[in-house]
Design a protein around this motif. Structure first.
Motif, PDB file in Angstrom:
ATOM      1  N   UNK A 158       2.462  45.190 -15.719  1.00 47.72           N
ATOM      2  CA  UNK A 158       2.992  44.523 -14.533  1.00 47.72           C
ATOM      3  C   UNK A 158       4.441  44.965 -14.368  1.00 47.72           C
ATOM      4  N   UNK A 159       4.702  45.646 -13.276  1.00 49.28           N
ATOM      5  CA  UNK A 159       6.070  46.079 -12.975  1.00 49.28           C
ATOM      6  C   UNK A 159       6.832  44.911 -12.352  1.00 49.28           C
ATOM      7  N   UNK A 160       8.129  45.078 -12.216  1.00 50.44           N
ATOM      8  CA  UNK A 160       8.935  44.042 -11.571  1.00 50.44           C
ATOM      9  C   UNK A 160       8.449  43.806 -10.143  1.00 50.44           C
ATOM     10  N   UNK A 166      15.511  37.183  -5.711  1.00 50.20           N
ATOM     11  CA  UNK A 166      15.254  38.368  -6.536  1.00 50.20           C
ATOM     12  C   UNK A 166      15.885  38.245  -7.916  1.00 50.20           C
ATOM     13  N   UNK A 167      17.121  37.747  -7.993  1.00 52.84           N
ATOM     14  CA  UNK A 167      17.793  37.591  -9.295  1.00 52.84           C
ATOM     15  C   UNK A 167      17.080  36.552 -10.155  1.00 52.84           C
ATOM     16  N   UNK A 168      16.590  35.497  -9.529  1.00 55.46           N
ATOM     17  CA  UNK A 168      15.857  34.480 -10.268  1.00 55.46           C
ATOM     18  C   UNK A 168      14.567  35.075 -10.840  1.00 55.46           C
ATOM     19  N   UNK A 183      15.256  37.350 -13.760  1.00 53.55           N
ATOM     20  CA  UNK A 183      15.510  36.609 -14.988  1.00 53.55           C
ATOM     21  C   UNK A 183      14.191  36.241 -15.663  1.00 53.55           C
ATOM     22  N   UNK A 184      13.254  35.682 -14.897  1.00 49.04           N
ATOM     23  CA  UNK A 184      11.955  35.306 -15.468  1.00 49.04           C
ATOM     24  C   UNK A 184      11.238  36.546 -16.002  1.00 49.04           C
ATOM     25  N   UNK A 185      11.337  37.637 -15.273  1.00 52.31           N
ATOM     26  CA  UNK A 185      10.717  38.879 -15.721  1.00 52.31           C
ATOM     27  C   UNK A 185      11.267  39.274 -17.098  1.00 52.31           C
ATOM     28  N   UNK A 219      17.265  35.098 -25.168  1.00 51.42           N
ATOM     29  CA  UNK A 219      17.283  36.567 -25.160  1.00 51.42           C
ATOM     30  C   UNK A 219      17.655  37.114 -23.780  1.00 51.42           C
ATOM     31  N   UNK A 220      17.248  36.415 -22.731  1.00 52.45           N
ATOM     32  CA  UNK A 220      17.555  36.874 -21.374  1.00 52.45           C
ATOM     33  C   UNK A 220      19.047  36.784 -21.067  1.00 52.45           C
TER      34      UNK A 220
END
Length: 193
Positions: A168-170, A109-111, A114-116, A66-67
């Motif tokens: 939980x925000x980014x 940050x991009x990694x 993605x997990x977020x 989905x990501x």
């Protein structure tokens, strides 16, 4: 970069500049993309990525898939297809960071983003207790009682939710991962050369 049998040198150069992948890595990724695109549509759908054995056995495989399917301008908006450029952009997130081939796509940050996206089940830009319960249930199946799963989700939310809005925000997610070596944990050596 639609339904073609090979990439031009200009396309390879463009992808290299954006992703940091070498020309040989791009060619191998393109070969893999074409293999997954069994119907030769020039794009992948979720069902195509479900054919990847490593994702089919991963408890979070569907969430990882989905990501991949997000609008490049708004990561909360899903898309139905992924073309080769989007495929390489997403995979670039997992590249090891190398000074000579760094890319904006594989920063820490991009990694984390993605997990977020994997954890943000409803794509509302926050990880809620329900999102956490869903992820935990994927990870542990039925081996842990529902009350234990809810307790873990509650504790996680309490520890990471700094503004106490029950979400939980980014930024809070990034802070919670502060001691984790994201650069190492989210980098793959899947393509060399």
């Amino acid at each position: 970069m639609g339904n073609v049998t090979s990439l031009s040198n200009d396309e390879i150069k463009e992808i290299h500049e954006e992703t940091g992948f070498s020309a040989s890595q791009i060619r191998r990724l393109y070969s893999r993309f074409c293999h997954l695109d069994k119907d030769g549509k020039g794009h992948l759908e979720r069902k195509d990525l479900r054919l990847i054995p490593e994702l089919s056995v991963n408890p979070l495989g569907n969430r990882i898939i989905e990501a991949f399917f997000v609008d490049q301008n708004d990561s909360r908006r899903p898309v139905e297809q992924v073309d080769f450029l989007q495929f390489t952009r997403t995979l670039a997130t997992f590249r090891r960071t190398e000074a000579k081939h760094s890319s904006e796509l594989n920063t820490v940050d991009k990694k984390i983003e993605f997990v977020f996206r994997v954890y943000d089940i409803d794509r509302d830009g926050y990880i809620s207790k329900d999102d956490l319960i869903h992820i935990l249930r994927c990870l542990v199946g039925v081996s842990i009682a529902e009350e234990q799963v809810k307790g873990i989700a509650h504790r996680t939310l309490r520890e990471a939710d700094k503004d106490e809005d029950k979400l939980i925000s980014l930024d809070e997610f990034k802070e919670a991962l502060g001691n984790v070596d994201v650069k190492e944990k989210m980098s793959l050596r899947f393509l060399t050369a």
